[in-house]
Scaffold this active site. Structure first.
Site, PDB file in Angstrom:
ATOM      1  N   PHE A  41      -9.222  -1.928  -0.009  1.00 23.62           N
ATOM      2  CA  PHE A  41     -10.086  -1.995   1.118  1.00 23.62           C
ATOM      3  C   PHE A  41      -9.343  -1.319   1.845  1.00 23.62           C
ATOM      4  O   PHE A  41      -8.615  -0.873   2.077  1.00 23.62           O
ATOM      5  CB  PHE A  41     -10.393  -3.389   2.005  1.00 23.62           C
ATOM      6  CG  PHE A  41     -10.746  -4.618   1.172  1.00 23.62           C
ATOM      7  CD1 PHE A  41     -12.274  -4.058   1.552  1.00 23.62           C
ATOM      8  CD2 PHE A  41     -10.094  -5.304   0.744  1.00 23.62           C
ATOM      9  CE1 PHE A  41     -12.871  -5.482   0.854  1.00 23.62           C
ATOM     10  CE2 PHE A  41     -10.875  -6.298   0.182  1.00 23.62           C
ATOM     11  CZ  PHE A  41     -12.395  -6.753   0.024  1.00 23.62           C
TER      12      PHE A  41
ATOM     13  N   GLU B 135       0.924  -0.303  -0.244  1.00 21.66           N
ATOM     14  CA  GLU B 135      -0.266  -0.031   0.028  1.00 21.66           C
ATOM     15  C   GLU B 135       1.023   1.020   0.330  1.00 21.66           C
ATOM     16  O   GLU B 135       0.659   2.154  -0.296  1.00 21.66           O
ATOM     17  CB  GLU B 135      -1.264  -0.333   1.219  1.00 21.66           C
ATOM     18  CG  GLU B 135      -1.856  -0.754   0.812  1.00 21.66           C
ATOM     19  CD  GLU B 135      -2.371  -2.652   1.527  1.00 21.66           C
ATOM     20  OE1 GLU B 135      -0.548  -3.020   2.207  1.00 21.66           O
ATOM     21  OE2 GLU B 135      -2.431  -3.158   0.910  1.00 21.66           O
TER      22      GLU B 135
ATOM     23  N   HIS C 185     -12.184  -5.429   6.788  1.00 20.55           N
ATOM     24  CA  HIS C 185     -12.142  -5.271   5.711  1.00 20.55           C
ATOM     25  C   HIS C 185     -13.682  -4.269   5.766  1.00 20.55           C
ATOM     26  O   HIS C 185     -13.519  -3.712   4.438  1.00 20.55           O
ATOM     27  CB  HIS C 185     -12.498  -6.611   5.120  1.00 20.55           C
ATOM     28  CG  HIS C 185     -11.672  -7.541   4.396  1.00 20.55           C
ATOM     29  ND1 HIS C 185     -11.300  -8.353   5.279  1.00 20.55           N
ATOM     30  CD2 HIS C 185     -11.440  -7.809   3.073  1.00 20.55           C
ATOM     31  CE1 HIS C 185     -10.307  -9.187   4.593  1.00 20.55           C
ATOM     32  NE2 HIS C 185      -9.842  -8.818   3.323  1.00 20.55           N
TER      33      HIS C 185
END
Lengths: 338, 351
Positions: free
Chosen positions: A96, A73, A142
């Site tokens: 997510f 990320e 999530h």
């Protein structure tokens, strides 16, 4: 009520689309129109994204423009910064919102600050897309709805569409924005309904809320997946003779204070609905906006129906976490009978 | 692993050639250029510490001891390349074209200190650790996509190799084979923590193996080794072969910042291993007939003048503009921010 500036080519035909199709359509359009557009993220190429948001895009535009990245990320956001300052228009997908935290530092210390630190010499016109929210029975982590972490970040804009039409228009606006924009996509709404969406290009102005239902007794303020909860609550309240007005904020920063003020002045009562945690949630800022703009019109303290100050529970319990129409109706009755 | 990553050197501590490969490429112009830049940034660095001690600058991060690493690498760049420095790399950015007055301004808490000449692409110094590595990879990636021969360099210290962003930057750069040079200055300490406690690997260069890119370990106090090896890495990058990790082994002579006292956490025992990079070049120049007292005097005079003028410019710089607090956050100011600005300007009597 606030006029929303929206542009679209009227000659174009419309098509029934779900929210996820509208997102896909927006990216396809911008990949076609603007060579600077690149889409990057985990599993977005061959796989078309875990929610199929990028389905068919790599096939159509190639691996150089629709890029499968390493599982990383901070790497996705960090390299997008470099691409954005050097002439590209990256749209980064974080699979997510609950997985954005490794990139939080990049967003907080660089994405949002580069314009300020370089006195506008370097800018990062990039978009970060992140599905968010509970209610789809996803595994743990999530389902987070931590938008306040990002509205508390000067230099960033945060939008959160609830409908297919807004999703396409806001995403295109975000991709054309000279500043970085985080697009929060309510997973619960990805396929929950279809509506007419123009096939051509149009934008929904960032920073403007939408009046989705007119009413006279109380204003319900919501965004993302909570708009439909507000709508269901309003239907139930109507049966009890209560008339609800509903505002979909659509943009969480910069927030549309005018639409909130005008509505509350009219209805004199407000209930804010968000699935994010109660403490430090955006609801508090909305209360402040009402205090600043419509205090003397209020007939009751403002009510907040929110998630609790607990991590979003495992899905066997998530319905106890999420605001329900019934809880919202309780809040509505509370402000009416204060 | 150390044997696989020997410390490359062109000259030894006494200023004699140890690697003849570069002998023909060294001429008077290069020698004098390296020396004058190193002398210039050392003078700047010492002045900055003095100014901080006198209360005329804020907290400052000195780089004395790292002049060869910073000058040697910055001189290997082309004008259109990208530089992603940390707060300790102002020696490199000064060499690449940032002005002294601007650099002083940065350390005086002025955002104008992040400004760089319009024809140079120098990012504001990264304050968080290792976060600039993915930026450099991204900017280099953009150059590759545009099909140019431009490249990027990211500067970082030994402590940065413990951060996730170090891994993410190198991994992206190698996966997408982008033209970037990751230039590590291993100066022995991350504030107070010595390299032995920072990592269990013997070298930083060996970490390149994990990313499938060349790793070079060199003597960071040997300006020739730095200059030629960085040039090679850039040639490698510009030819489409992707990134390189360079470890320049050097020594931070002073404190981490002027707010820090290194006597608390280190003895000067290890310092003996490092011969001052300027002294080394001076010895080399004397050994091979490049030294010239008159030239040296002219360099001294020129630098003294430049530093004095830069201090004056910094101190005469117009006071900060209150509006700058608000004006560079968004391209178009959001309504609520405009309200905050208006109210504050009214409060301070500007409206």
């Amino acid at each position: 009520m606030t006029q929303v500036k929206e542009t679209h080519q009227k000659s174009e035909t419309a098509k029934q689309m779900t929210l996820i199709q509208a997102i896909n359509d927006a990216m396809r359009l911008m990949l076609e129109e603007d060579d600077r557009t690149v889409i990057l993220g985990e599993d977005i190429g061959k796989n078309g994204g875990v929610f199929r948001a990028t389905e068919g895009l790599q096939e159509a535009f190639g691996e150089d423009r629709v890029i499968d990245t390493p599982l990383s990320e901070a790497g996705i956001i960090g390299t997008s910064i470099g691409l954005a300052v050097n002439g590209f228009r990256p749209v980064a997908e974080i699979q997510f919102l609950g997985f954005i935290y490794p990139a939080y530092e990049q967003i907080m210390t660089h994405v949002s600050r580069i314009r300020m630190r370089s006195m506008s010499r370097f800018t990062v016109p990039m978009v970060i897309r992140a599905p968010y929210g509970a209610g789809i029975r996803a595994p743990e982590i999530h389902s987070d709805s931590t938008e306040s972490l990002f509205t508390h970040m000067p230099g960033l804009k945060v939008v959160c569409p609830s409908s297919p039409y807004d999703a396409k228009g806001l995403l295109i606006a975000a991709m054309e924005d000279p500043d970085p924009v985080l697009v929060l996509e309510p997973m619960k709404n990805y396929r929950s309904k279809r509506e007419e969406v123009p096939v051509g290009k149009y934008t929904v102005e960032i920073g403007k809320g939408k009046l989705v239902r007119e009413g006279t007794d109380v204003t319900l303020i919501a965004w993302g997946a909570m708009v439909s909860i507000a709508e269901k609550a309003a239907e139930q309240a109507e049966k009890k003779g209560i008339s609800c007005e509903i505002i979909d904020l659509r943009t969480l920063y910069p927030i549309d204070s005018e639409i909130i003020a005008e509505s509350v002045k009219k209805t004199t009562r407000a209930v804010i609905i968000h699935e994010a945690h109660h403490t430090g949630g955006l609801g508090n800022d909305i209360i402040s906006i009402i205090n600043d703009t419509a205090f003397l019109y209020l007939r009751a303290p403002i009510e907040r129906i929110t998630g609790f100050d607990v991590p979003v529970p495992f899905f066997s319990l998530e319905e106890h976490y999420l605001p329900t129409p019934a809880r919202v109706v309780e809040g509505i009755e509370k402000v009416l009978h204060f | 692993m150390e044997q696989y990553y020997p410390v490359k050197r062109v000259i030894d501590d006494k200023g004699f050639f140890v690697d003849a490969e570069y002998e023909k490429q060294i001429d008077e112009q290069l020698v004098k250029k390296l020396y004058s830049h190193m002398y210039r940034i050392r003078t700047f660095d010492r002045k900055a510490i003095n100014l901080q001690r006198q209360g005329r600058l804020g907290t400052y991060a000195p780089f004395e001891g790292q002049e060869a690493a910073q000058v040697g690498s910055a001189l290997a760049l082309n004008d259109n390349d990208w530089v992603f420095p940390t707060y300790r790399d102002h020696g490199a950015t000064l060499t690449f074209g940032k002005s002294m007055a601007t650099t002083f301004l940065y350390w005086n808490g002025r955002v104008e200190g992040c400004l760089t000449p319009a024809d140079r692409q120098i990012f504001p110094p990264a304050v968080p650790i290792a976060t600039q590595l993915p930026h450099a990879a991204g900017a280099a990636w953009a150059e590759k996509k545009k099909g140019t021969k431009n490249a990027a360099i990211a500067y970082f210290g030994d402590g940065a190799t413990s951060e996730g962003d170090f891994h993410e930057g190198l991994n992206f750069a190698s996966v997408f084979k982008v033209p970037v040079v990751f230039f590590n200055q291993n100066n022995g300490y991350a504030i107070s923590v010595p390299i032995e406690k920072q990592m269990n690997s013997k070298t930083i260069a060996q970490k390149s193996v994990a990313y499938g890119m060349p790793g070079i370990r060199l003597d960071g106090n040997d300006c020739f080794a730095v200059y030629f090896e960085t040039k090679k890495a850039f040639n490698h990058a510009r030819s489409g072969n992707g990134p390189t990790l360079i470890e320049a082994v050097t020594w931070r002579k002073g404190a981490h910042t002027t707010a820090d006292d290194p006597s608390k956490y280190r003895t000067e025992e290890r310092a003996k291993d490092f011969v001052d990079p300027l002294l080394r070049l001076e010895l080399f120049m004397k050994n091979y007939g490049y030294w010239d007292d008159a030239w040296m005097q002219s360099i001294q005079e020129k630098t003294t003048r430049e530093v004095e003028e830069a201090v004056e410019e910094m101190e005469k710089f117009p006071p900060p503009n209150v509006e700058d607090v608000f004006d560079h956050v968004y391209a178009e100011m959001p309504a609520q921010l405009a309200k905050q600005k208006e109210a504050y300007l009214a409060h301070v009597g500007r409206k």
